[in-house]
Design an enzyme around this catalytic site. Structure first.
Site, PDB file in Angstrom:
ATOM      1  N   ASP A  64       2.724  -0.885  12.110  1.00 13.79           N
ATOM      2  CA  ASP A  64       2.569  -2.151  12.838  1.00 13.79           C
ATOM      3  C   ASP A  64       3.744  -3.113  12.645  1.00 13.79           C
ATOM      4  O   ASP A  64       3.611  -4.314  12.884  1.00 13.79           O
ATOM      5  CB  ASP A  64       1.277  -2.849  12.399  1.00 13.79           C
ATOM      6  CG  ASP A  64       1.255  -3.180  10.905  1.00 13.79           C
ATOM      7  OD1 ASP A  64       2.073  -2.617  10.156  1.00 13.79           O
ATOM      8  OD2 ASP A  64       0.413  -3.993  10.495  1.00 13.79           O
ATOM      9  N   ARG A 121      -6.690  -3.178   9.138  1.00 15.91           N
ATOM     10  CA  ARG A 121      -7.332  -4.492   9.090  1.00 15.91           C
ATOM     11  C   ARG A 121      -6.832  -5.401  10.207  1.00 15.91           C
ATOM     12  O   ARG A 121      -7.576  -6.193  10.759  1.00 15.91           O
ATOM     13  CB  ARG A 121      -7.085  -5.138   7.719  1.00 15.91           C
ATOM     14  CG  ARG A 121      -7.896  -6.415   7.492  1.00 15.91           C
ATOM     15  CD  ARG A 121      -7.879  -6.837   6.038  1.00 15.91           C
ATOM     16  NE  ARG A 121      -8.627  -5.921   5.198  1.00 15.91           N
ATOM     17  CZ  ARG A 121      -8.089  -5.154   4.250  1.00 15.91           C
ATOM     18  NH1 ARG A 121      -6.799  -5.195   4.012  1.00 15.91           N
ATOM     19  NH2 ARG A 121      -8.842  -4.355   3.530  1.00 15.91           N
ATOM     20  N   ASP A 170       5.290  -5.349   5.869  1.00 18.22           N
ATOM     21  CA  ASP A 170       5.820  -6.671   6.215  1.00 18.22           C
ATOM     22  C   ASP A 170       5.668  -7.684   5.084  1.00 18.22           C
ATOM     23  O   ASP A 170       6.512  -8.568   4.916  1.00 18.22           O
ATOM     24  CB  ASP A 170       5.194  -7.194   7.509  1.00 18.22           C
ATOM     25  CG  ASP A 170       3.675  -7.218   7.471  1.00 18.22           C
ATOM     26  OD1 ASP A 170       3.092  -6.846   6.438  1.00 18.22           O
ATOM     27  OD2 ASP A 170       3.073  -7.610   8.489  1.00 18.22           O
ATOM     28  N   GLY A 207       0.829  -1.203   0.000  1.00 17.27           N
ATOM     29  CA  GLY A 207       0.000   0.000   0.000  1.00 17.27           C
ATOM     30  C   GLY A 207       0.859   1.246   0.000  1.00 17.27           C
ATOM     31  O   GLY A 207       1.908   1.294   0.649  1.00 17.27           O
ATOM     32  N   THR A 218       4.284   2.138   5.737  1.00 17.60           N
ATOM     33  CA  THR A 218       2.883   1.718   5.892  1.00 17.60           C
ATOM     34  C   THR A 218       2.203   2.637   6.885  1.00 17.60           C
ATOM     35  O   THR A 218       2.785   2.974   7.921  1.00 17.60           O
ATOM     36  CB  THR A 218       2.770   0.263   6.370  1.00 17.60           C
ATOM     37  OG1 THR A 218       1.414   0.008   6.786  1.00 17.60           O
ATOM     38  CG2 THR A 218       3.693  -0.038   7.535  1.00 17.60           C
ATOM     39  N   ARG A 224       0.500  -5.252  -6.712  1.00 16.50           N
ATOM     40  CA  ARG A 224       0.654  -6.612  -6.206  1.00 16.50           C
ATOM     41  C   ARG A 224       1.277  -7.479  -7.299  1.00 16.50           C
ATOM     42  O   ARG A 224       1.079  -7.239  -8.487  1.00 16.50           O
ATOM     43  CB  ARG A 224      -0.702  -7.190  -5.792  1.00 16.50           C
ATOM     44  CG  ARG A 224      -1.363  -6.423  -4.650  1.00 16.50           C
ATOM     45  CD  ARG A 224      -2.642  -7.104  -4.192  1.00 16.50           C
ATOM     46  NE  ARG A 224      -3.323  -6.332  -3.177  1.00 16.50           N
ATOM     47  CZ  ARG A 224      -3.018  -6.364  -1.881  1.00 16.50           C
ATOM     48  NH1 ARG A 224      -2.024  -7.138  -1.469  1.00 16.50           N
ATOM     49  NH2 ARG A 224      -3.686  -5.641  -1.010  1.00 16.50           N
ATOM     50  N   ASP A 281      -0.089   1.847   8.800  1.00 14.19           N
ATOM     51  CA  ASP A 281      -0.542   1.078   9.957  1.00 14.19           C
ATOM     52  C   ASP A 281       0.431   1.142  11.133  1.00 14.19           C
ATOM     53  O   ASP A 281       0.042   0.863  12.271  1.00 14.19           O
ATOM     54  CB  ASP A 281      -0.757  -0.390   9.576  1.00 14.19           C
ATOM     55  CG  ASP A 281      -1.974  -0.577   8.683  1.00 14.19           C
ATOM     56  OD1 ASP A 281      -2.863   0.287   8.717  1.00 14.19           O
ATOM     57  OD2 ASP A 281      -2.026  -1.580   7.951  1.00 14.19           O
TER      58      ASP A 281
END
Length: 328
Positions: free
Chosen positions: A135, A177, A108, A16, A131, A77, A133
């Site tokens: 995370d 998500r 990741d 992303g 990212t 992708r 996120d």
């Protein structure tokens, strides 16, 4: 800086998109050129390696991009890269171009592909975490997170204005998500009354206890932030359940969606992306590979790709406790 036999590197963005990726690309390109290396931009992530869509980059190639969101190298992708045959084709294309090292900017999933690629072939790879996120284990910061968080805060503040005007209960869905970092910190920063995140099980029951609280009935508005991956479902599903149980509330839903990925990156994202970009090239020049560049306590650190996958990064318990305290 130490010099090595590396004469040419490639850089790509994968997964992303995140604000600040362009700042990282710019830093990689100019740090490589500063060290008398050739540098190639690889377009459309790993797919570009397979399709051989690569272009030699100059300093002017990355002029006037530090302030822009998205990624000038594009991202996509690539299922074929998950196969050995696909990775081998990418390797052959890199070698044909004379590219001897690789910088991968992504999350990741991108690093999993980078680890496999660097293990199979004689091309060193260094990753930069990008990212929204935030995370990834091994770093306290990922490129794009700060900008996305500020976008969330700005949007929720505006929604609070209309919620107050109509005495409404708003459920606002935040990206994440599998991770609730944006939702947790966004909840604290906007004064949200409650949050629901994937990491906390049974949080819908906790939300019901909050809605039963008499204090809520005296508030002009209420904001609940919901991470898209919460176990109770997204904002629409949760709001429908609340409407059944609490018909007295005027419930509304807002999905922030992809506005969280866009926009001009904050100063923090620009500076840290630039630091990480430079550090990635320096790591390759020092002969390192199979690592991710991270930031811990404001300092650059190196983490093995394998270490970034060993466990899931956890939410800060002190911030979770603070959210509970401030929501009364």
């Amino acid at each position: 800086m130490n010099s090595t036999k590396i004469r040419s590197i490639g850089v790509l963005t994968s997964g992303g998109d995140a604000p600040g990726m362009n700042a990282a690309v710019r830093s990689v390109v100019r740090t490589a050129l500063y060290n008398n290396l050739e540098v190639y931009g690889i377009y459309n992530g790993y797919q570009g390696m397979l399709d051989n869509t690569m272009k030699a980059m100059s300093s002017r190639s990355v002029s006037n991009i530090i302030q822009t969101g998205g990624t000038i190298l594009k991202t996509a992708r690539c299922k074929e890269f998950r196969t050995y045959e696909g990775r081998k084709r990418g390797y052959d294309n890199l070698k044909a171009r004379g590219i001897e090292a690789l910088v991968v900017i992504g999350g990741d999933g991108s690093f999993a592909g980078a680890k496999e690629f660097s293990t199979e072939f004689d091309i060193p790879v260094v990753g930069i975490p990008g990212t929204i996120d935030n995370d990834i284990v091994g770093t306290e910061y990922t490129i794009g997170y700060d900008t996305a968080l500020n976008t969330v805060v700005e949007a929720v503040d505006k929604i609070r204005d209309t919620a107050s005007a109509h005495n409404r209960l708003f459920f606002i869905e935040i990206m994440g998500r599998h991770a609730g970092f944006l939702t947790l910190n966004g909840g604290i920063a906007t004064g949200a009354e409650a949050i629901l995140v994937p990491e906390i099980k049974g949080d819908f029951e906790k939300l019901k206890k909050y809605l039963d609280n008499d204090n809520l009935k005296h508030k002009k508005s209420s904001i609940v932030l919901v991470a898209e991956g919460d176990e109770a479902g997204g904002a629409f599903k949760i709001s429908r359940e609340v409407e059944k149980l609490y018909p007295e509330y005027d419930v509304r839903v807002t999905i922030l969606g992809h506005i969280q990925r866009g926009g001009s990156p904050t100063a923090r994202d620009r500076i840290n992306a630039s630091r990480m970009g430079a550090a990635s090239v320096q790591a390759l020049l020092s002969g390192e590979s199979d690592i991710m560049i991270g930031l811990v306590h404001g300092q650059i650190v190196h983490n093995l790709f394998a270490d970034t996958k060993r466990e899931k990064r956890k939410l800060n318990q002190q911030l979770l406790d603070l959210m509970d305290i401030l929501s009364i």
